[in-house]
Motif scaffolding. Structure first.
Motif, mmCIF file in Angstrom:
data_model
loop_
_atom_site.group_PDB
_atom_site.id
_atom_site.type_symbol
_atom_site.label_atom_id
_atom_site.label_comp_id
_atom_site.label_asym_id
_atom_site.label_seq_id
_atom_site.Cartn_x
_atom_site.Cartn_y
_atom_site.Cartn_z
ATOM 1 N N UNK A 135 16.732 -37.517 -22.072
ATOM 2 C CA UNK A 135 16.675 -38.040 -20.702
ATOM 3 C C UNK A 135 17.087 -39.507 -20.716
ATOM 4 N N UNK A 136 17.420 -40.037 -19.569
ATOM 5 C CA UNK A 136 17.708 -41.465 -19.478
ATOM 6 C C UNK A 136 16.445 -42.247 -19.819
ATOM 7 N N UNK A 137 16.625 -43.432 -20.380
ATOM 8 C CA UNK A 137 15.503 -44.243 -20.840
ATOM 9 C C UNK A 137 14.481 -44.471 -19.722
ATOM 10 N N UNK A 138 13.211 -44.208 -20.045
ATOM 11 C CA UNK A 138 12.122 -44.447 -19.111
ATOM 12 C C UNK A 138 11.898 -43.335 -18.096
ATOM 13 N N UNK A 139 12.782 -42.326 -18.089
ATOM 14 C CA UNK A 139 12.699 -41.278 -17.074
ATOM 15 C C UNK A 139 11.984 -40.036 -17.611
ATOM 16 N N UNK A 140 11.774 -39.058 -16.721
ATOM 17 C CA UNK A 140 11.003 -37.859 -17.048
ATOM 18 C C UNK A 140 11.675 -37.032 -18.141
ATOM 19 N N UNK A 227 6.908 -45.144 -18.815
ATOM 20 C CA UNK A 227 7.830 -44.204 -19.440
ATOM 21 C C UNK A 227 7.741 -42.916 -18.632
ATOM 22 N N UNK A 228 8.671 -42.001 -18.851
ATOM 23 C CA UNK A 228 8.589 -40.654 -18.260
ATOM 24 C C UNK A 228 8.624 -40.651 -16.722
ATOM 25 N N UNK A 298 9.715 -33.055 -11.873
ATOM 26 C CA UNK A 298 11.117 -32.939 -11.494
ATOM 27 C C UNK A 298 11.281 -32.127 -10.204
ATOM 28 N N UNK A 299 10.541 -31.024 -10.109
ATOM 29 C CA UNK A 299 10.650 -30.165 -8.923
ATOM 30 C C UNK A 299 10.182 -30.886 -7.664
ATOM 31 N N UNK A 322 -6.495 -35.970 -22.753
ATOM 32 C CA UNK A 322 -6.066 -37.346 -23.009
ATOM 33 C C UNK A 322 -4.570 -37.432 -23.312
ATOM 34 N N UNK A 323 -4.050 -36.433 -24.017
ATOM 35 C CA UNK A 323 -2.626 -36.440 -24.367
ATOM 36 C C UNK A 323 -1.767 -36.348 -23.113
ATOM 37 N N UNK A 324 -2.182 -35.486 -22.173
ATOM 38 C CA UNK A 324 -1.430 -35.347 -20.932
ATOM 39 C C UNK A 324 -1.545 -36.608 -20.084
ATOM 40 N N UNK A 325 -2.743 -37.158 -19.963
ATOM 41 C CA UNK A 325 -2.909 -38.334 -19.113
ATOM 42 C C UNK A 325 -2.292 -39.594 -19.718
ATOM 43 N N UNK A 326 -2.029 -39.577 -21.017
ATOM 44 C CA UNK A 326 -1.219 -40.654 -21.602
ATOM 45 C C UNK A 326 0.149 -40.672 -20.926
ATOM 46 N N UNK A 327 0.728 -39.468 -20.699
ATOM 47 C CA UNK A 327 2.030 -39.369 -20.026
ATOM 48 C C UNK A 327 1.908 -39.666 -18.535
#
Length: 336
Positions: A135-140, A227-228, A298-299, A322-327
């Motif tokens: 993906x482009x930097x910083x994007x999903x 990020x993301x 994305x949707x 915790x892993x998901x909420x990091x994102x």
């Protein structure tokens, strides 16, 4: 996977080009580690700054001799248990490894992906592949081949089809150090392999280790505060009882206070007054919620609302969440 598709990918990689590669975590943008043109193409295609290191993917343990400066016993034990799989280990780098891959650091992140197409590709190429998320930097991050093609329409990146990513977020990144027979470990990025999984396994094997918290996370990709991020603002609300009307006013005022950029990542802001808010709903099962998070982002963004709102529910607690909420925290433009 058809051999013709793999052959085409091998041919493109040999020319110093990049290829979209499926893994069990997210899709990666792959290049050969022995071709500087390919490594440069990753950064150029992603519009990624050179201070963000890349993860090297191997198909066999024997390939590590050209990547790392050693493979301590604790790393071997972790590889026996968690490879192929979503665990990246950060180890001392081989002096001959291109420093662009490691952003000039003396360490390198390496893992063996648990996706048959990724393993077939690396074996067919014959050398490890550097592959950050496609993906482009910083994007999903992308969790399907369609996501990668959409992300790199202008660049016309060739993508190997591998179905939807089964895990849905990037690998756990674990810094592994051995000094004087003492093993120290640090989680640089949370992921599907939990710290408790690592502790339980090493303890069961009678391997002494110590977790260290105070480390420089710049040794890991995705270490920035943001990020993301989707193309419309994601708002995380920590109070599930807060009304939508109250939130609209709060979001509007708080958004105006945000800087345009944080650590080279552009902060996504609403283009005007907030009227249309898309509500994101996560599964109560953390594994299902994690698997679908990026695709949902994305949707919802494709519907072009003024912003996306996610309420953090009381049930969204515990190590697996915790892993998901990091994102989520990094993808959010605002947390209220």
């Amino acid at each position: 996977m058809k051999s013709a598709e793999i052959s085409k990918a091998v041919e493109l990689l040999a020319k110093g080009q990049v290829v979209g590669m499926p893994t069990e975590t997210v899709y990666g943008l792959a290049a050969r580690i022995d071709l500087p043109a390919g490594i440069e193409a990753i950064f150029k295609t992603k519009e990624r700054p050179f201070f963000d290191p890349l993860i090297v993917h191997v198909s066999e343990l024997s390939q590590l001799q050209n990547v790392t400066a050693g493979f301590p016993e604790v790393a071997k034990a972790l590889a026996d248990k968690f490879w192929p799989g979503p665990l990246t280990m950060v180890l001392p780098k081989n002096a001959k490894l291109n420093s662009m891959i490691t952003s000039g650091l003396d360490s390198v992140g390496v893992r063996m992906p648990a996706h048959p197409v990724a393993l077939d590709l690396i074996r067919a190429v014959g050398v490890p592949l550097a592959a950050p998320s496609a993906n482009k930097f910083g994007k999903t991050s992308p969790t399907s081949a369609a996501h990668v093609r959409q992300e790199f329409q202008k660049e016309n990146v060739f993508v190997l089809e591998g179905g939807d990513s089964q895990i849905g977020i990037e690998s756990t990144v674990l810094l592994v150090k051995e000094n004087g027979g003492k093993n120290t470990l640090s989680v640089l990025r949370k992921g599907h392999v939990l710290r408790s999984d690592i502790e339980k396994y090493l303890s069961s094997q009678g391997i002494a280790f110590e977790f260290v918290e105070t480390v420089d996370k710049k040794e890991s990709p995705g270490h920035m505060k943001h990020h993301y991020m989707p193309p419309v603002p994601l708002i995380l609300c920590l109070d599930p009882k807060k009304s939508l009307e109250d939130l609209k006013k709060l979001i509007q005022s708080k958004m105006s206070e945000l800087p345009d950029k944080i650590e080279e990542v552009a902060i996504v802001k609403p283009k005007g007054e907030i009227h249309n808010i898309a509500i994101m709903k996560l599964s109560e099962d953390p594994l299902l919620a994690t698997r679908s998070f990026y695709a949902q982002l994305r949707d919802l963004a494709a519907q072009k609302p003024d912003c996306i709102l996610l309420y953090k529910e009381v049930a969204h607690s515990g190590e697996r969440w915790e892993s998901l909420y990091d994102r989520v925290n990094k993808a959010a433009s605002l947390i209220v």
